[in-house]
Write an enzyme that holds these catalytic residues in place. Structure first.
Site, mmCIF file in Angstrom:
data_model
loop_
_atom_site.group_PDB
_atom_site.id
_atom_site.type_symbol
_atom_site.label_atom_id
_atom_site.label_comp_id
_atom_site.label_asym_id
_atom_site.label_seq_id
_atom_site.Cartn_x
_atom_site.Cartn_y
_atom_site.Cartn_z
ATOM 1 C CD GLU A 31 -2.462 0.910 2.904
ATOM 2 O OE1 GLU A 31 -3.684 0.935 2.967
ATOM 3 O OE2 GLU A 31 -1.748 0.777 3.920
ATOM 4 C CG HIS A 33 2.725 3.290 3.936
ATOM 5 N ND1 HIS A 33 2.253 2.181 3.280
ATOM 6 C CD2 HIS A 33 2.302 3.159 5.229
ATOM 7 C CE1 HIS A 33 1.589 1.414 4.129
ATOM 8 N NE2 HIS A 33 1.595 1.979 5.322
ATOM 9 C CG ASP A 42 0.816 -1.475 6.297
ATOM 10 O OD1 ASP A 42 1.474 -0.549 6.808
ATOM 11 O OD2 ASP A 42 -0.345 -1.324 5.862
ATOM 12 C CG HIS A 118 -3.337 -3.358 5.922
ATOM 13 N ND1 HIS A 118 -3.134 -2.088 5.428
ATOM 14 C CD2 HIS A 118 -4.391 -3.875 5.223
ATOM 15 C CE1 HIS A 118 -4.035 -1.848 4.462
ATOM 16 N NE2 HIS A 118 -4.806 -2.912 4.337
ATOM 17 C CD GLU A 120 -7.084 -0.231 5.788
ATOM 18 O OE1 GLU A 120 -6.134 -0.594 6.524
ATOM 19 O OE2 GLU A 120 -7.081 0.852 5.185
ATOM 20 C CG HIS A 174 -1.818 5.404 5.560
ATOM 21 N ND1 HIS A 174 -1.428 4.102 5.345
ATOM 22 C CD2 HIS A 174 -1.683 6.039 4.381
ATOM 23 C CE1 HIS A 174 -1.087 3.967 4.081
ATOM 24 N NE2 HIS A 174 -1.229 5.123 3.477
ATOM 25 C CD GLU A 179 2.077 2.820 8.773
ATOM 26 O OE1 GLU A 179 1.621 1.683 8.572
ATOM 27 O OE2 GLU A 179 1.759 3.805 8.075
HETATM 28 ZN ZN LIG Z 1 0.709 1.218 7.003
#
Ligand SMILES: [Zn+2]
Length: 254
Positions: A31, A33, A42, A118, A120, A174, A179
């Site tokens: 994904e 970032h 992630d 992650h 989700e 995010h 992170e």
């Molecule tokens: Zn992430």
């Protein structure tokens, strides 16, 4: 050696056949970032944390991560419309989690820790675990699975240190300080702080809308600014997660 896939099969079999090994399974996503970071934090963060935990006890092994995750959502991952963000359906993730758990259990393993990176993924992991355990019961195998997301181990003290100007919540982290700091500590080659886009934390209406509206998301793809990220914060966050997760694993499984 903590990574089970680096072992030859006979060494692995000997380590797990009595059912006392603890298998840590990192689960992430590919994904975007933000422009300042690679697309795999992630995956790399829960993998590194799992390896840190496994380094504390010879009973713990780390399985190769499940690198693809459930569809990025606007309010937690920027959404599923950025080039590079590469997601799988919920039912695919459920099946992968189920199949992998069943396979490791058939080798003799009975204790599992799923380390989610992650947001989700969360409820699809629950479903994969549930179906795996049901399937295994039919084979006469009783296994136990612990499920956690690493950020839930960041203590209030650490939050106050890393977010001195106030904490706006994990959902808008995010590509933010959490992170980015962890990646600066673990994989600095994947971060370029000069490309951080500074903006206020994203705000959203209380509802979701489908199809999603890309205009809700900062054009950088990050939901908060990584400007204050640092390697030092990353080390602090990493250590607090490793210590906390090792505590939970010891309490339940060792
Ligand atoms: Zn992430």
């Amino acid at each position: 050696m903590v990574n089970l896939e680096l072992m030859d099969w006979q060494t692995y079999a000997a380590r797990v056949k009595d059912g006392n090994a603890v298998i840590m399974l990192p689960i992430g996503a590919i994904e975007q970032h933000g422009p300042h970071m690679s697309m795999n934090p992630d995956v790399l963060i829960p993998k590194a944390i799992s390896e840190g935990v496994a380094g504390k006890s010879s009973a713990i092994l780390v399985a190769p991560p499940i690198s693809y995750g459930y569809k990025s959502q606007v309010k937690s991952g920027g959404g599923n419309f950025f080039p590079g963000t590469t997601c799988i359906n919920g039912k695919t993730l459920i099946d992968v989690v189920k199949d992998v758990l069943v396979a490791y259990a058939r080798h003799g393993n009975r204790k599992f820790v799923l380390v989610n990176g992650h947001f989700e993924n969360s409820m699809f992991l629950v479903e994969g675990i549930d179906l795996a355990l049901e399937h295994l019961r039919h084979e006469g195998i009783q296994a136990q699975v612990m499920l956690l997301s690493y950020w839930d181990y960041v203590t209030q003290d650490t939050i106050e240190t890393v977010f001195p100007d106030g904490f706006t919540g994990w959902d808008v982290e995010h590509g933010g300080v959490l992170e980015t700091s962890l990646m600066l500590h673990l994989h600095p080659e994947c971060v370029n702080m000069e490309k951080v886009v500074h903006h206020h934390p994203a705000t959203f209406p209380p509802y979701d809308i489908f199809p999603p509206e890309p205009s809700w998301v900062p054009s950088s793809g990050t939901l908060s600014s990584a400007k204050n990220a640092s390697e030092e914060y990353g080390r602090l966050l990493f250590n607090v997660c490793v210590e906390g997760i090792f505590g939970s694993v010891s309490e339940r499984f060792i």
